[in-house]
Design a protein around this motif. Structure first.
Motif, PDB file in Angstrom:
ATOM      1  N   TRP A  73      41.024  32.124  40.675  1.00 59.37           N
ATOM      2  CA  TRP A  73      40.827  30.957  41.535  1.00 59.37           C
ATOM      3  C   TRP A  73      40.640  31.369  42.993  1.00 59.37           C
ATOM      4  CZ3 TRP A  73      45.354  27.340  39.562  1.00 59.37           C
ATOM      5  CH2 TRP A  73      45.079  26.963  38.236  1.00 59.37           C
ATOM      6  N   TYR A  74      41.209  32.498  43.363  1.00 63.59           N
ATOM      7  CA  TYR A  74      41.077  33.010  44.731  1.00 63.59           C
ATOM      8  C   TYR A  74      40.445  34.397  44.654  1.00 63.59           C
ATOM      9  CZ  TYR A  74      43.766  29.059  46.318  1.00 63.59           C
ATOM     10  OH  TYR A  74      44.166  27.762  46.591  1.00 63.59           O
ATOM     11  N   ASN A  75      39.225  34.494  45.157  1.00 67.18           N
ATOM     12  CA  ASN A  75      38.430  35.700  44.980  1.00 67.18           C
ATOM     13  C   ASN A  75      37.523  35.880  46.195  1.00 67.18           C
ATOM     14  OD1 ASN A  75      36.724  37.772  44.042  1.00 67.18           O
ATOM     15  ND2 ASN A  75      35.407  36.307  42.976  1.00 67.18           N
ATOM     16  N   SER A  76      37.699  36.965  46.925  1.00 69.00           N
ATOM     17  CA  SER A  76      36.835  37.224  48.083  1.00 69.00           C
ATOM     18  C   SER A  76      35.816  38.318  47.778  1.00 69.00           C
ATOM     19  CB  SER A  76      37.676  37.608  49.304  1.00 69.00           C
ATOM     20  OG  SER A  76      38.276  38.872  49.145  1.00 69.00           O
ATOM     21  N   ASN A  77      35.626  38.607  46.492  1.00 67.86           N
ATOM     22  CA  ASN A  77      34.580  39.537  46.080  1.00 67.86           C
ATOM     23  C   ASN A  77      33.288  38.751  45.840  1.00 67.86           C
ATOM     24  OD1 ASN A  77      33.052  41.469  44.205  1.00 67.86           O
ATOM     25  ND2 ASN A  77      34.885  42.658  44.658  1.00 67.86           N
ATOM     26  N   LYS A  78      32.164  39.389  46.016  1.00 64.95           N
ATOM     27  CA  LYS A  78      30.892  38.714  45.760  1.00 64.95           C
ATOM     28  C   LYS A  78      30.684  38.454  44.268  1.00 64.95           C
ATOM     29  CE  LYS A  78      28.464  40.306  49.902  1.00 64.95           C
ATOM     30  NZ  LYS A  78      27.271  41.014  50.453  1.00 64.95           N
ATOM     31  N   ALA A  79      31.325  39.265  43.426  1.00 65.26           N
ATOM     32  CA  ALA A  79      31.181  39.104  41.972  1.00 65.26           C
ATOM     33  C   ALA A  79      31.946  37.873  41.492  1.00 65.26           C
ATOM     34  CB  ALA A  79      31.689  40.349  41.257  1.00 65.26           C
ATOM     35  N   HIS A  80      31.312  37.102  40.608  1.00 65.58           N
ATOM     36  CA  HIS A  80      31.935  35.946  39.948  1.00 65.58           C
ATOM     37  C   HIS A  80      32.459  34.920  40.947  1.00 65.58           C
ATOM     38  CE1 HIS A  80      31.427  38.073  36.223  1.00 65.58           C
ATOM     39  NE2 HIS A  80      32.226  39.049  36.591  1.00 65.58           N
ATOM     40  N   GLN A  81      31.820  34.839  42.072  1.00 65.55           N
ATOM     41  CA  GLN A  81      32.258  33.915  43.115  1.00 65.55           C
ATOM     42  C   GLN A  81      32.169  32.472  42.619  1.00 65.55           C
ATOM     43  OE1 GLN A  81      34.103  32.851  46.326  1.00 65.55           O
ATOM     44  NE2 GLN A  81      33.658  35.018  45.958  1.00 65.55           N
ATOM     45  N   GLY A  82      33.269  31.755  42.710  1.00 64.53           N
ATOM     46  CA  GLY A  82      33.312  30.334  42.377  1.00 64.53           C
ATOM     47  C   GLY A  82      33.471  29.998  40.913  1.00 64.53           C
ATOM     48  N   GLU A  83      33.538  31.001  40.029  1.00 68.38           N
ATOM     49  CA  GLU A  83      33.582  30.698  38.591  1.00 68.38           C
ATOM     50  C   GLU A  83      34.888  30.053  38.151  1.00 68.38           C
ATOM     51  OE1 GLU A  83      32.311  33.863  36.035  1.00 68.38           O
ATOM     52  OE2 GLU A  83      30.558  34.321  37.269  1.00 68.38           O
ATOM     53  N   GLY A  84      35.946  30.214  38.938  1.00 68.43           N
ATOM     54  CA  GLY A  84      37.214  29.580  38.580  1.00 68.43           C
ATOM     55  C   GLY A  84      37.469  28.266  39.294  1.00 68.43           C
ATOM     56  N   ASP A  85      36.476  27.795  40.059  1.00 70.23           N
ATOM     57  CA  ASP A  85      36.705  26.627  40.922  1.00 70.23           C
ATOM     58  C   ASP A  85      37.017  25.350  40.147  1.00 70.23           C
ATOM     59  OD1 ASP A  85      36.296  28.278  43.043  1.00 70.23           O
ATOM     60  OD2 ASP A  85      34.395  27.373  43.704  1.00 70.23           O
ATOM     61  N   ASP A  86      36.318  25.103  39.039  1.00 76.61           N
ATOM     62  CA  ASP A  86      36.548  23.864  38.291  1.00 76.61           C
ATOM     63  C   ASP A  86      37.944  23.840  37.669  1.00 76.61           C
ATOM     64  OD1 ASP A  86      34.032  22.985  38.946  1.00 76.61           O
ATOM     65  OD2 ASP A  86      33.119  23.511  37.018  1.00 76.61           O
ATOM     66  N   MET A  87      38.369  24.965  37.114  1.00 72.51           N
ATOM     67  CA  MET A  87      39.706  25.047  36.540  1.00 72.51           C
ATOM     68  C   MET A  87      40.764  24.912  37.636  1.00 72.51           C
ATOM     69  SD  MET A  87      41.296  28.093  34.183  1.00 72.51           S
ATOM     70  CE  MET A  87      42.817  27.872  33.256  1.00 72.51           C
ATOM     71  N   LYS A  88      40.488  25.515  38.775  1.00 71.53           N
ATOM     72  CA  LYS A  88      41.400  25.417  39.920  1.00 71.53           C
ATOM     73  C   LYS A  88      41.550  23.963  40.361  1.00 71.53           C
ATOM     74  CE  LYS A  88      41.636  26.996  44.762  1.00 71.53           C
ATOM     75  NZ  LYS A  88      41.193  25.780  45.459  1.00 71.53           N
ATOM     76  N   ALA A  89      40.447  23.243  40.455  1.00 66.94           N
ATOM     77  CA  ALA A  89      40.501  21.846  40.889  1.00 66.94           C
ATOM     78  C   ALA A  89      41.338  21.001  39.932  1.00 66.94           C
ATOM     79  CB  ALA A  89      39.089  21.284  41.006  1.00 66.94           C
ATOM     80  N   ALA A  90      41.232  21.305  38.644  1.00 68.87           N
ATOM     81  CA  ALA A  90      41.958  20.520  37.650  1.00 68.87           C
ATOM     82  C   ALA A  90      43.435  20.874  37.580  1.00 68.87           C
ATOM     83  CB  ALA A  90      41.311  20.712  36.270  1.00 68.87           C
TER      84      ALA A  90
END
Length: 435
Positions: free
Chosen positions: A292-309
């Motif tokens: 959910w918290y990732n400052s790498n360019k790889a897989h950026q934002g892929e956990g955002d929906d799960m994080k929001a829920a």
């Protein structure tokens, strides 16, 4: 009032961490290991691994080539002297042109805590030795994700073997079989020396999916081979579950199972958290695959929906530490919630760099986010030593030319001891009562 050892106080003061990006330069990925086919009897147990089942019980899992081999485990506290026996179940699966061996799952117990047991599978074959986790602090978890089976994986496993740990936690991406089913077998052989001796608790990653639309459902191989205590925790899916050990409640969530507020996983998580008595269970840890918290360019934002829920639920419940994989680099956050620093938020740790064949994610975003405390593109593993009800020591050990080098270390204070849980109880009750 909890009295702290003066030496512990000094150590805490010395280990104040600052935001940093290590300038360490990692060698490139290594190729998959070569596994020559072994000649053995059809009833010979292989790919042996253990996991926590219900309270004071362990699940022993192994594979045989012979379908008629019994799913029985004999065990005792002395070598070669078995005073108890347990009968289990077996399964198998087919995948395109591949047919698995017979996969046995047998639960043994009740077992004493912090005790060495000797056991054998299927009524014969070699003897194995396991150690059960302690029932109280301290307890040490070895943690690492995205293992695979490369030269770097072997290095990571060697270093974990040197760590005096009680349990291994793996937040997804185990074998990197990716439809090549024989790689599930070689992975099982690779990890057997460690996984047969200490409990391995895992959750799924994207490389476990292996779904073929209109033909094969996802996670068939993973579910057949790595059975976790989902039924014991009230879950209806092997993709998410929980267990309790030594005053720590561990929740393994599924990044690739439905997770919105109307999903079975969300409902189960809500119910599971409501059962945790924080007066007795002082630490709450959650693992899943996509961070959910990732400052790498790889897989950026892929956990955002799960994080929001789910982040509001974890925050209200007072989760201390969240561990993820997926991104092939190490990163540790400060306490954070909803994207901003919060002393009552969780510490997020990404460890998706156990040794996978895809290499490291070396490109980070700049400037460094305020919540990011340390980040480094390196293969390695983490160690979480929960010392008591109030303090845990986290350390990251990178594989520096095949030698474990500790490059990050920090003391983490539990939310229980900070007063955050008192403030959160009303908030948590409101969420529990919501439809």
């Amino acid at each position: 009032m909890v009295r702290m050892d003066p030496k512990l106080v000094v150590a805490i003061l010395l280990l104040i961490a600052v935001s940093a990006t290590a300038d360490y330069v990692r060698p490139k990925a290594r190729k998959n290991l070569d596994f020559p086919r072994k000649s053995r009897g059809s009833s010979h147990p292989h790919q042996v691994h253990i996991s926590v089942a219900k309270d004071k019980h362990m699940r022993i899992t192994w594979v045989t080539d012979d379908a008629s081999s019994p799913s029985v485990v004999d065990y005792g506290i002395s070598p070669g002297k078995y005073t108890a026996s347990a009968q289990g179940e077996s399964t198998s699966y087919s995948y395109l042109f591949y047919s698995s061996g017979t996969i046995h799952h047998t639960v043994i117990g009740p077992l004493e805590d912090d005790m060495v047991y000797f056991y054998r599978c299927g009524g014969g074959g070699p003897e194995f030795k396991l150690k059960t986790p302690p029932s109280k602090f301290p307890i040490t978890f070895a943690i690492g994700g995205d293992l695979g089976q490369t030269g770097w994986t072997a290095s990571t496993l060697d270093h974990i073997g040197r760590c005096d740990h009680d349990m291994y936690l793996l937040p997804g991406d185990l074998s990197y079989a990716d439809y090549q089913q024989r790689l599930w077998d070689t992975f099982g052989e690779l990890v057997q020396p460690l996984a047969s001796a200490r409990p391995w608790m895992v959750t799924e990653g994207n490389h476990e999916k292996e779904n073929i639309p209109l033909f094969k459902a996802g996670f068939q191989s993973y579910n057949a081979r790595w059975k976790m205590p989902f039924e014991e925790s009230g879950s209806n899916s092997n993709l998410y579950y929980s267990f309790e050990v030594a005053g720590v409640h561990v929740i393994m969530l599924g990044s690739y199972a439905d997770y919105d507020e109307y999903s079975d996983q969300y409902s189960w998580l809500k119910a599971d958290l409501s059962k945790v008595d924080r007066n007795k269970t002082r630490w709450l840890i959650v693992l899943f695959h996509a961070p959910w918290y990732n400052s790498n360019k790889a897989h950026q934002g892929e956990g955002d929906d799960m994080k929001a829920a789910m982040e509001p639920l974890l925050y209200a419940a007072g989760v201390d530490i969240v561990v993820a994989g997926h991104v092939h680099a190490y990163e540790r956050s400060k306490r954070v919630n909803n994207g901003i620093l919060d002393p009552c938020g969780s510490v997020h740790i990404t460890v998706g760099d156990g040794g996978n064949r895809e290499g490291l994610a070396e490109k980070f975003l700049n400037p460094v986010p305020e919540w990011s405390a340390f980040r480094e593109a390196s293969f390695g593993h983490g160690e979480l030593k929960i010392m008591n009800a109030t303090h845990a020591l986290w350390s990251w050990h990178r594989n520096d030319d095949d030698e474990p080098v500790r490059s990050d270390q920090v003391w983490i204070t539990s939310l229980f001891s900070s007063g955050c849980l008192t403030e959160k109880r009303h908030e948590f009750r409101k969420i529990l009562m919501s439809p």
